[in-house]
Design a protein around this motif. Structure first.
Motif, mmCIF file in Angstrom:
data_model
loop_
_atom_site.group_PDB
_atom_site.id
_atom_site.type_symbol
_atom_site.label_atom_id
_atom_site.label_comp_id
_atom_site.label_asym_id
_atom_site.label_seq_id
_atom_site.Cartn_x
_atom_site.Cartn_y
_atom_site.Cartn_z
ATOM 1 N N ARG A 22 34.372 67.506 -17.216
ATOM 2 C CA ARG A 22 34.444 66.249 -16.245
ATOM 3 C C ARG A 22 33.421 65.974 -15.313
ATOM 4 O O ARG A 22 33.102 64.928 -14.779
ATOM 5 N N ALA A 23 32.842 67.393 -14.869
ATOM 6 C CA ALA A 23 31.760 66.987 -13.588
ATOM 7 C C ALA A 23 30.664 66.311 -14.227
ATOM 8 O O ALA A 23 30.025 65.600 -13.303
ATOM 9 N N GLY A 24 30.336 66.374 -15.522
ATOM 10 C CA GLY A 24 29.126 65.553 -15.837
ATOM 11 C C GLY A 24 29.400 64.337 -16.738
ATOM 12 O O GLY A 24 28.510 63.634 -17.320
ATOM 13 N N TRP A 25 30.714 63.985 -16.691
ATOM 14 C CA TRP A 25 31.016 62.802 -17.480
ATOM 15 C C TRP A 25 30.547 61.631 -17.013
ATOM 16 O O TRP A 25 29.962 60.880 -17.911
ATOM 17 N N GLN A 26 30.432 61.101 -15.983
ATOM 18 C CA GLN A 26 29.796 59.692 -15.524
ATOM 19 C C GLN A 26 28.418 59.806 -15.626
ATOM 20 O O GLN A 26 27.602 58.833 -16.197
ATOM 21 N N GLU A 27 27.962 60.901 -15.481
ATOM 22 C CA GLU A 27 26.228 60.938 -15.833
ATOM 23 C C GLU A 27 25.957 60.818 -17.242
ATOM 24 O O GLU A 27 24.880 60.446 -17.703
ATOM 25 N N GLY A 28 26.881 61.558 -18.039
ATOM 26 C CA GLY A 28 26.631 61.092 -19.403
ATOM 27 C C GLY A 28 26.834 59.618 -19.958
ATOM 28 O O GLY A 28 26.138 59.109 -20.902
ATOM 29 N N ILE A 29 27.841 59.081 -19.298
ATOM 30 C CA ILE A 29 27.754 57.574 -19.625
ATOM 31 C C ILE A 29 26.586 56.797 -19.073
ATOM 32 O O ILE A 29 26.138 55.985 -19.949
ATOM 33 N N ASP A 30 26.310 57.106 -17.986
ATOM 34 C CA ASP A 30 25.230 56.308 -17.490
ATOM 35 C C ASP A 30 23.957 56.566 -18.225
ATOM 36 O O ASP A 30 23.096 55.637 -18.649
ATOM 37 N N LEU A 31 23.633 57.776 -18.799
ATOM 38 C CA LEU A 31 22.758 58.072 -19.604
ATOM 39 C C LEU A 31 22.611 57.432 -21.054
ATOM 40 O O LEU A 31 21.717 56.894 -21.420
ATOM 41 N N SER A 32 24.001 57.550 -21.496
ATOM 42 C CA SER A 32 23.912 56.833 -22.699
ATOM 43 C C SER A 32 23.864 55.159 -22.777
ATOM 44 O O SER A 32 23.240 54.656 -23.613
ATOM 45 N N LEU A 33 24.220 54.527 -21.528
ATOM 46 C CA LEU A 33 24.006 53.351 -21.449
ATOM 47 C C LEU A 33 22.354 52.819 -21.286
ATOM 48 O O LEU A 33 21.921 52.042 -21.842
ATOM 49 N N GLU A 34 21.658 54.008 -20.662
ATOM 50 C CA GLU A 34 20.318 53.775 -20.328
ATOM 51 C C GLU A 34 19.617 53.780 -21.703
ATOM 52 O O GLU A 34 18.790 53.152 -21.754
ATOM 53 N N LEU A 37 22.722 53.883 -26.493
ATOM 54 C CA LEU A 37 23.684 54.464 -27.306
ATOM 55 C C LEU A 37 24.943 53.835 -27.423
ATOM 56 O O LEU A 37 25.327 53.451 -26.639
ATOM 57 N N CYS A 38 25.328 53.972 -28.789
ATOM 58 C CA CYS A 38 26.798 53.279 -28.754
ATOM 59 C C CYS A 38 27.837 54.397 -28.428
ATOM 60 O O CYS A 38 27.653 55.619 -28.903
ATOM 61 N N ARG A 39 28.945 54.023 -27.854
ATOM 62 C CA ARG A 39 29.823 54.918 -27.384
ATOM 63 C C ARG A 39 31.268 54.486 -27.959
ATOM 64 O O ARG A 39 31.687 53.407 -27.944
ATOM 65 N N GLN A 40 31.832 55.472 -28.595
ATOM 66 C CA GLN A 40 33.292 54.992 -29.082
ATOM 67 C C GLN A 40 34.107 54.797 -27.907
ATOM 68 O O GLN A 40 33.825 55.570 -26.604
ATOM 69 N N ASN A 41 35.148 54.047 -28.016
ATOM 70 C CA ASN A 41 36.302 53.956 -26.995
ATOM 71 C C ASN A 41 37.457 54.837 -26.926
ATOM 72 O O ASN A 41 38.273 54.389 -26.380
ATOM 73 N N TYR A 42 37.369 55.858 -27.493
ATOM 74 C CA TYR A 42 38.472 56.842 -27.510
ATOM 75 C C TYR A 42 37.760 58.057 -27.743
ATOM 76 O O TYR A 42 36.883 58.172 -28.414
#
Length: 79
Positions: A22-34, A37-42
Motif C-alpha cells: 500500500r505504501a507505493g500504491w498512489q505512486e503506481g497509479i500516478d506513474l501509470s497515468l503519466e 497505461l491502461c489500468r483495470q478497475n478491479y
C-alpha cells in the motif's frame, strides 16, 4: 489477516513472507497515468471481478427501471 496467515504458516510448517504494498500504491497509479497505461478497475481476483460485474448489472437494471418509469420487482433495488 497478517496474524492469521502467520498462524497457518506455522501450523503447516511453511515460510510466511509479508509485504505491505500500500505504501507505493498512489505512486503506481500516478506513474501509470503519466505513462498512459491502461489500468483495470478491479484487483484481478475472481471475487472482485464478480463484484464489478454484479455492480454493473445492478446499475443497468436500476437505470432501466428509472428510465421506463416502471415499478421494480421486489428483488430489485429502486433507489
Amino acid at each position: 489477516m497478517k496474524k492469521i496467515a502467520k498462524h497457518f504458516a506455522d501450523v503447516f510448517g511453511v515460510k510466511f513472507f509479508y509485504e505491505d504494498f500500500r505504501a507505493g500504491w498512489q505512486e503506481g497509479i500516478d506513474l501509470s497515468l503519466e505513462l498512459g497505461l491502461c489500468r483495470q478497475n478491479y484487483c484481478g481476483c475472481i471475487f472482485s471481478e464478480e463484484e464489478r460485474f454484479s455492480n454493473d448489472i445492478r446499475k443497468a437494471r436500476k437505470k432501466f427501471w428509472h428510465e421506463n418509469k416502471k415499478i421494480a420487482p421486489a428483488t430489485c433495488e429502486t433507489d
